[in-house]
Design a protein around this motif. Structure first.
Motif, PDB file in Angstrom:
ATOM      1  N   ALA A  43       3.818  -9.046  -0.658  1.00  0.00           N
ATOM      2  CA  ALA A  43       3.470  -9.885   0.694  1.00  0.00           C
ATOM      3  C   ALA A  43       1.938 -10.235   0.519  1.00  0.00           C
ATOM      4  CB  ALA A  43       3.533  -9.020   1.829  1.00  0.00           C
ATOM      5  N   ASP A  73      -7.036  -3.679  -2.496  1.00  0.00           N
ATOM      6  CA  ASP A  73      -6.108  -2.591  -2.480  1.00  0.00           C
ATOM      7  C   ASP A  73      -6.575  -1.420  -3.169  1.00  0.00           C
ATOM      8  OD1 ASP A  73      -3.541  -1.217  -3.336  1.00  0.00           O
ATOM      9  OD2 ASP A  73      -2.516  -3.007  -3.054  1.00  0.00           O
ATOM     10  N   GLN A 122       5.029  -1.680  -4.417  1.00  0.00           N
ATOM     11  CA  GLN A 122       5.942  -0.735  -4.801  1.00  0.00           C
ATOM     12  C   GLN A 122       6.911  -1.404  -5.967  1.00  0.00           C
ATOM     13  OE1 GLN A 122       8.770   0.460  -1.475  1.00  0.00           O
ATOM     14  NE2 GLN A 122       7.013   0.070  -0.133  1.00  0.00           N
ATOM     15  N   ASN A 152      17.447  -9.052  -8.059  1.00  0.00           N
ATOM     16  CA  ASN A 152      17.702  -9.983  -6.640  1.00  0.00           C
ATOM     17  C   ASN A 152      16.584 -11.005  -6.429  1.00  0.00           C
ATOM     18  OD1 ASN A 152      16.094  -8.157  -5.815  1.00  0.00           O
ATOM     19  ND2 ASN A 152      17.480  -7.331  -4.183  1.00  0.00           N
ATOM     20  N   VAL A 189      -8.917   0.362   3.120  1.00  0.00           N
ATOM     21  CA  VAL A 189      -9.341   0.086   4.267  1.00  0.00           C
ATOM     22  C   VAL A 189      -9.008   1.115   5.220  1.00  0.00           C
ATOM     23  CG1 VAL A 189      -9.202  -1.677   6.276  1.00  0.00           C
ATOM     24  CG2 VAL A 189      -9.212  -2.376   3.775  1.00  0.00           C
ATOM     25  N   ASP A 211       6.504  -5.291   4.294  1.00  0.00           N
ATOM     26  CA  ASP A 211       7.523  -4.128   4.731  1.00  0.00           C
ATOM     27  C   ASP A 211       6.648  -3.309   6.076  1.00  0.00           C
ATOM     28  OD1 ASP A 211       8.996  -4.392   2.939  1.00  0.00           O
ATOM     29  OD2 ASP A 211       8.794  -2.553   1.649  1.00  0.00           O
ATOM     30  N   GLN A 246      12.688  -6.541   1.674  1.00  0.00           N
ATOM     31  CA  GLN A 246      12.772  -6.442   0.242  1.00  0.00           C
ATOM     32  C   GLN A 246      11.436  -7.537  -0.446  1.00  0.00           C
ATOM     33  OE1 GLN A 246      16.147  -6.249  -1.862  1.00  0.00           O
ATOM     34  NE2 GLN A 246      15.209  -4.638  -1.079  1.00  0.00           N
ATOM     35  N   ILE A 247      11.583  -7.648  -1.867  1.00  0.00           N
ATOM     36  CA  ILE A 247      10.296  -8.376  -2.200  1.00  0.00           C
ATOM     37  C   ILE A 247      10.479  -9.900  -1.762  1.00  0.00           C
ATOM     38  CG2 ILE A 247       9.555  -9.274  -4.299  1.00  0.00           C
ATOM     39  CD1 ILE A 247      10.918  -7.012  -5.724  1.00  0.00           C
TER      40      ILE A 247
HETATM   41  C1  LIG Z   1      12.513   2.562  -5.720  1.00  0.00           C
HETATM   42  C2  LIG Z   1      12.423   1.031  -4.858  1.00  0.00           C
HETATM   43  C3  LIG Z   1      13.156   0.080  -5.506  1.00  0.00           C
HETATM   44  C4  LIG Z   1      13.165  -1.201  -4.960  1.00  0.00           C
HETATM   45  N1  LIG Z   1      13.977  -2.101  -5.564  1.00  0.00           N
HETATM   46  C5  LIG Z   1      13.998  -3.474  -5.087  1.00  0.00           C
HETATM   47  C6  LIG Z   1      14.470  -4.467  -5.616  1.00  0.00           C
HETATM   48  O1  LIG Z   1      15.230  -4.321  -6.475  1.00  0.00           O
HETATM   49  N2  LIG Z   1      14.538  -5.672  -5.079  1.00  0.00           N
HETATM   50  C7  LIG Z   1      13.635  -6.008  -3.894  1.00  0.00           C
HETATM   51  O2  LIG Z   1      13.829  -7.146  -3.587  1.00  0.00           O
HETATM   52  N3  LIG Z   1      13.041  -4.945  -3.121  1.00  0.00           N
HETATM   53  C8  LIG Z   1      12.991  -3.582  -3.986  1.00  0.00           C
HETATM   54  N4  LIG Z   1      12.424  -2.873  -3.336  1.00  0.00           N
HETATM   55  C9  LIG Z   1      11.785  -2.853  -2.101  1.00  0.00           C
HETATM   56  C10 LIG Z   1      10.363  -3.761  -2.241  1.00  0.00           C
HETATM   57  O3  LIG Z   1       9.597  -3.155  -3.444  1.00  0.00           O
HETATM   58  C11 LIG Z   1       9.555  -4.058  -1.112  1.00  0.00           C
HETATM   59  O4  LIG Z   1       9.978  -4.438   0.046  1.00  0.00           O
HETATM   60  C12 LIG Z   1       8.154  -4.577  -1.352  1.00  0.00           C
HETATM   61  O5  LIG Z   1       7.411  -3.987  -2.482  1.00  0.00           O
HETATM   62  C13 LIG Z   1       7.417  -4.947   0.067  1.00  0.00           C
HETATM   63  O6  LIG Z   1       6.076  -5.747  -0.288  1.00  0.00           O
HETATM   64  P1  LIG Z   1       4.819  -5.413   0.484  1.00  0.00           P
HETATM   65  O7  LIG Z   1       3.888  -6.325  -0.066  1.00  0.00           O
HETATM   66  O8  LIG Z   1       5.316  -5.612   1.911  1.00  0.00           O
HETATM   67  O9  LIG Z   1       4.351  -3.628   0.294  1.00  0.00           O
HETATM   68  P2  LIG Z   1       4.036  -2.669  -0.919  1.00  0.00           P
HETATM   69  O10 LIG Z   1       4.773  -3.252  -2.101  1.00  0.00           O
HETATM   70  O11 LIG Z   1       4.414  -1.742  -0.208  1.00  0.00           O
HETATM   71  O12 LIG Z   1       2.550  -3.064  -1.177  1.00  0.00           O
HETATM   72  C14 LIG Z   1       1.579  -2.571  -0.132  1.00  0.00           C
HETATM   73  C15 LIG Z   1       0.261  -2.483  -0.803  1.00  0.00           C
HETATM   74  O13 LIG Z   1      -0.852  -1.999   0.065  1.00  0.00           O
HETATM   75  C16 LIG Z   1      -1.700  -1.062  -0.573  1.00  0.00           C
HETATM   76  N5  LIG Z   1      -2.285  -0.455   0.554  1.00  0.00           N
HETATM   77  C17 LIG Z   1      -1.691   0.368   1.584  1.00  0.00           C
HETATM   78  N6  LIG Z   1      -2.509   0.997   2.410  1.00  0.00           N
HETATM   79  C18 LIG Z   1      -3.876   0.290   2.130  1.00  0.00           C
HETATM   80  C19 LIG Z   1      -5.273   0.385   2.515  1.00  0.00           C
HETATM   81  N7  LIG Z   1      -5.444   1.091   3.649  1.00  0.00           N
HETATM   82  N8  LIG Z   1      -6.128  -0.228   1.903  1.00  0.00           N
HETATM   83  C20 LIG Z   1      -5.801  -0.957   0.888  1.00  0.00           C
HETATM   84  N9  LIG Z   1      -4.665  -0.964   0.477  1.00  0.00           N
HETATM   85  C21 LIG Z   1      -3.615  -0.461   1.084  1.00  0.00           C
HETATM   86  C22 LIG Z   1      -0.677  -0.267  -1.554  1.00  0.00           C
HETATM   87  O14 LIG Z   1      -1.542   0.364  -2.639  1.00  0.00           O
HETATM   88  C23 LIG Z   1       0.096  -1.102  -1.910  1.00  0.00           C
HETATM   89  O15 LIG Z   1      -0.272  -1.869  -3.081  1.00  0.00           O
HETATM   90  C24 LIG Z   1      12.350  -1.660  -3.832  1.00  0.00           C
HETATM   91  C25 LIG Z   1      11.710  -0.396  -3.250  1.00  0.00           C
HETATM   92  C26 LIG Z   1      11.594   0.754  -3.765  1.00  0.00           C
HETATM   93  C27 LIG Z   1      10.699   1.864  -3.173  1.00  0.00           C
END
Ligand SMILES: Cc1cc2nc3c(=O)[nH]c(=O)nc-3n(C[C@H](O)[C@H](O)[C@H](O)COP(=O)(O)OP(=O)(O)OC[C@H]3O[C@@H](n4cnc5c(N)ncnc54)[C@H](O)[C@@H]3O)c2cc1C
Length: 309
Positions: A14, A33, A40, A49, A81, A277, A285-286
């Protein structure tokens, strides 16, 4: 006036997508970050996917996304943060490391989720030493050994398939039935070294020093017999909770701790957006995280433009 048009908190899919859209909208853009970029996805074995990429290793996808931001000139800093202060047209971000305070015209919160815990006896004692939340990080140390996976959703089933290819015996224990994609459920159940216990609760983890196993029982029967499974390692995949505690003072969280946004990914605080998320949404999802990031950055750029009118 602030140096940054937008600061993005969190460098997962995201946040990285938001950064690409923000800098292409001519905003000076910084991602903060606490860990390596990629979120994740870095800890995901295979992503199957994401349109156009077929099957790709999670870490490779994360690197590609991060490199894209770097080619465009997005700034990145390793910071946690702790607080976002809304001072009207300026937002102040306080960080844990060396007390740094960043100022920006707008903020996109993309801090994702963290694994939910069972909260049963022995869990804290074995966390990080026998009990893990990341098969990609820790799976290899259980090669040829006996392992338990707790959970039955998409993450649990996908990671179980990965682990079953490494370990001797894999036991899956889930509160309900397996609820992952039917294709993945079938693949797991067809693996010869896998046993699945459905509709069971975990009672406790065993072992004073080293993890020796766990106890579980059926949640369908009153006074169900408590059963023991011995193992060398346990992986928990029982869901996720939002990483948004630091946003509480802004009053933007719902009752479950997720950030509420409208269709433009605006929170109720002007100039503060959220994506991925960490927000209240139907599908985590991604691809949906990337979509949220694009929308949030577009909305933030229009807001920042309006400040200078
Ligand atoms: C085991 C597993 C397998 C998965 N497999 C798939 C798949 O095959 N296909 C798919 O589409 N999705 C998959 N997903 C889901 C997908 O990984 C997530 O939906 C996606 O990563 C969400 O992205 P995001 O950017 O919202 O959050 P995240 O990927 O969770 O990233 C959040 C970031 O914020 C940072 N952060 C948090 N708090 C702070 C703070 N206070 N200050 C600074 N930084 C901070 C963290 O370090 C992290 O880097 C999977 C998830 C898991 C757990």
């Amino acid at each position: 006036m602030s140096k940054y048009g937008v600061i993005i908190v969190g460098g997962g899919p995201a946040g990285l997508t938001a950064a690409i859209y923000a800098i292409r909208a001519n905003m000076k853009t910084l991602i903060l970050d606490k860990l390596a970029p990629g979120g994740q996805v870095v800890n995901t074995n295979e992503v199957e996917n994401y349109p156009g990429l077929g099957t790709i290793n999670g870490a490779d996808l994360a690197i590609k996304m991060f490199e894209h931001t770097q080619e465009l000139g997005v700034e990145f800093d390793y910071k946690t943060v702790l607080e976002i202060e809304d001072a009207g047209d300026i937002k102040k971000l306080k960080c844990e490391e060396d007390g740094t305070v960043y100022e920006t015209k707008s903020v996109i919160i993309a801090t994702g989720t963290r694994p939910r815990r069972l909260n049963v006896p022995g869990e804290d004692h074995h966390a990080g030493a026998g009990l893990s939340w990341c098969a990609i990080c820790d799976g290899a140390q259980y090669r040829g050994k006996d392992v338990v996976v707790i959970g039955g959703g998409n993450s649990a089933v996908e990671e179980s398939i990965y682990l079953a290819g490494i370990v001797n015996k894999l036991t899956v224990i889930t509160m309900f039935d397996l609820t992952a994609d039917p294709k993945a459920n079938d693949k797991l159940c067809a693996m010869s070294n896998v046993t699945v216990h459905r509709y069971c609760d975990i009672v406790d983890f065993l072992g004073d020093g080293k993890l020796e196993g766990l106890r579980f029982k059926s949640n369908k029967e009153d006074n169900a017999e408590i059963k023991t499974v011995t193992c060398d390692g346990v992986f928990e995949y029982i869901g996720l909770e939002p990483t948004a505690d630091f946003c509480k003072p802004l009053g933007i969280l719902n009752d479950h701790g997720f950030i509420e946004t409208n269709d433009h990914k605006e929170t109720k605080v002007k100039g503060i957006y959220a994506a991925g998320d960490v927000t209240s949404k139907f599908l985590r999802q991604i691809i949906t995280a990337c979509s949220d990031g694009a929308i949030a950055a577009n909305a933030a750029s229009k807001y920042v433009e309006s400040l200078s009118e």
